[in-house]
Design an enzyme around this catalytic site. Sequence first.
Site, PDB file in Angstrom:
ATOM      1  N   LYS A 112      56.087  47.505  44.415  1.00 17.60           N
ATOM      2  CA  LYS A 112      57.530  48.698  43.961  1.00 17.60           C
ATOM      3  C   LYS A 112      58.979  47.572  44.661  1.00 17.60           C
ATOM      4  CE  LYS A 112      55.534  51.019  40.264  1.00 17.60           C
ATOM      5  NZ  LYS A 112      56.147  52.513  38.867  1.00 17.60           N
ATOM      6  N   LYS A 194      45.609  42.884  37.309  1.00 21.97           N
ATOM      7  CA  LYS A 194      46.091  43.785  36.189  1.00 21.97           C
ATOM      8  C   LYS A 194      46.792  43.902  35.036  1.00 21.97           C
ATOM      9  CE  LYS A 194      48.680  48.177  37.582  1.00 21.97           C
ATOM     10  NZ  LYS A 194      48.942  48.832  36.612  1.00 21.97           N
ATOM     11  N   LYS A 197      52.789  47.231  32.377  1.00 28.52           N
ATOM     12  CA  LYS A 197      54.001  46.895  31.091  1.00 28.52           C
ATOM     13  C   LYS A 197      54.985  46.022  31.847  1.00 28.52           C
ATOM     14  CE  LYS A 197      53.050  51.607  31.507  1.00 28.52           C
ATOM     15  NZ  LYS A 197      54.098  52.981  31.421  1.00 28.52           N
TER      16      LYS A 197
HETATM   17  P1  ATP Z   1      51.773  49.669  35.016  1.00 27.51           P
HETATM   18  O1  ATP Z   1      51.232  48.849  35.839  1.00 27.51           O
HETATM   19  O2  ATP Z   1      50.764  49.226  33.407  1.00 27.51           O
HETATM   20  O3  ATP Z   1      53.378  48.919  34.583  1.00 27.51           O
HETATM   21  P2  ATP Z   1      51.956  52.074  35.853  1.00 27.51           P
HETATM   22  O4  ATP Z   1      50.409  52.255  36.149  1.00 27.51           O
HETATM   23  O5  ATP Z   1      53.359  51.612  36.460  1.00 27.51           O
HETATM   24  O6  ATP Z   1      51.348  50.650  34.597  1.00 27.51           O
HETATM   25  P3  ATP Z   1      52.218  54.365  34.276  1.00 27.51           P
HETATM   26  O7  ATP Z   1      52.447  54.833  32.746  1.00 27.51           O
HETATM   27  O8  ATP Z   1      53.021  55.415  35.499  1.00 27.51           O
HETATM   28  O9  ATP Z   1      51.890  52.705  33.958  1.00 27.51           O
HETATM   29  O10 ATP Z   1      50.123  54.843  33.894  1.00 27.51           O
HETATM   30  C1  ATP Z   1      49.635  55.473  33.927  1.00 27.51           C
HETATM   31  C2  ATP Z   1      47.799  55.705  34.009  1.00 27.51           C
HETATM   32  O11 ATP Z   1      47.695  54.241  33.181  1.00 27.51           O
HETATM   33  C3  ATP Z   1      47.544  55.354  35.262  1.00 27.51           C
HETATM   34  O12 ATP Z   1      46.033  56.657  35.351  1.00 27.51           O
HETATM   35  C4  ATP Z   1      47.202  53.936  35.723  1.00 27.51           C
HETATM   36  O13 ATP Z   1      46.013  54.469  36.977  1.00 27.51           O
HETATM   37  C5  ATP Z   1      46.196  53.856  34.464  1.00 27.51           C
HETATM   38  N1  ATP Z   1      46.763  52.196  34.707  1.00 27.51           N
HETATM   39  C6  ATP Z   1      47.397  51.277  34.540  1.00 27.51           C
HETATM   40  N2  ATP Z   1      47.402  50.053  33.957  1.00 27.51           N
HETATM   41  C7  ATP Z   1      45.871  50.143  34.345  1.00 27.51           C
HETATM   42  C8  ATP Z   1      44.606  48.917  33.939  1.00 27.51           C
HETATM   43  N3  ATP Z   1      45.516  47.573  33.732  1.00 27.51           N
HETATM   44  N4  ATP Z   1      44.277  49.147  33.431  1.00 27.51           N
HETATM   45  C9  ATP Z   1      43.745  50.950  33.804  1.00 27.51           C
HETATM   46  N5  ATP Z   1      44.372  51.792  34.045  1.00 27.51           N
HETATM   47  C10 ATP Z   1      45.766  51.558  33.875  1.00 27.51           C
END
Ligand code: ATP
Length: 326
Positions: A112, A194, A197
């Site tokens: 990040k 992966k 968002k």
């Molecule tokens: P992104 O990378 O999509 O922006 P993030 O990890 O910042 O996602 P959060 O909303 O903080 O998003 O995460 C919520 C939950 O979703 C966390 O427990 C994270 O580990 C899980 N998660 C995020 N991306 C994935 C994925 N591609 N597959 C499975 N679980 C995920």
Amino acid sequence: MATIFSGIQPSAQAPHIGNYIGALKQWVELQEGNDALYCVVDLHALTVPQDPKKLQESIDQTYALLLAIGLDPEKSTVFVQSQVPAHAQLGWVLQTISTMGELSRMTQFKDKSAKFKDSIPSGLFTYPTLMAADIVLYDTQIVPVGEDQIQHVELARNLAQRFNNRFGDTFVVPNVQIKKEGARIMSLADPTKKMSKSDENKHAAVFLNDPLDVIQEKLSRAVTDSQTEITFDPERKGLYNLLSIYKILTGKSEVEIEQDMKGKGYKEFKQEVAHQVITLVEPIQTRMQELLSDRTALHDSMKRSAEKAASRAQKKLEEVYSKIGL
Ligand code: ATP
Ligand code: LTN
């Protein structure tokens, strides 16, 4: 019965099916028979610049979504982090026992911060100490998250142990819980990455608030390969990802799915996956709109849950303050 804690950041972009399958689905399952706390971690969202009006709306949306997927305030405590001051207070204490070295090793920080060039916000760096506070405030035993959060939960374990060693037994050392399947749902546009968002490719992720025709369109374009047979082969990453989504949403076995798909082409299979995703999201979207149409009731519910969480958190904070000499 175990104490469960997990959190999700409020963001203008709704969660995607990766977030749902990797984390949120388990939250709903775990609220049965456990002492579960689920938190909209708005203080964490401040680690990157936010527009105040949009942030406020994202908090409401995320809270409503958690209720819409099936979290029940009668069964679990669903609350907003900033409404329980002990999170920030304990966050500071844990920050003082963390080291620059261990925080620098966090891969999420490395990823990040890369976007910020010279002026990296320091909250991005210290963020895992606040997350540790979220977890240990409630004597949490189990933290259900997706794979990308394992390192942060490890840090929470280390900080809990360090504090206990220095000041006497205070915190329960939490364990991470990862679902074997679905902990890492991949991008539909590039199955080597992966699902995220923040992906710039509009076809990478299916969001829980996507219009139903958009969901169909995104799945029909999902990257697969030039083979024809529909079988579970981890090497065929795009297909494997779709099959995993399908498997989790239907609850069918791999053998059963391979049987069902015999003789069917990718087009038909993708339509089946889209059908399952739509069956999941349609009622969630309807419920969310209902909840958001009455903000007074929504905010009342938030407040009641925050009070419940705060009375527990405050006790732990007082114990911590007393142990460290405050
Ligand atoms: P992104 O990378 O999509 O922006 P993030 O990890 O910042 O996602 P959060 O909303 O903080 O998003 O995460 C919520 C939950 O979703 C966390 O427990 C994270 O580990 C899980 N998660 C995020 N991306 C994935 C994925 N591609 N597959 C499975 N679980 C995920
Ligand atoms: N860092 C997590 C969100 C989060 C969390 C937590 C998860 C904040 N505090 C406590 C589990 C437990 C994320 O970005 N997904």
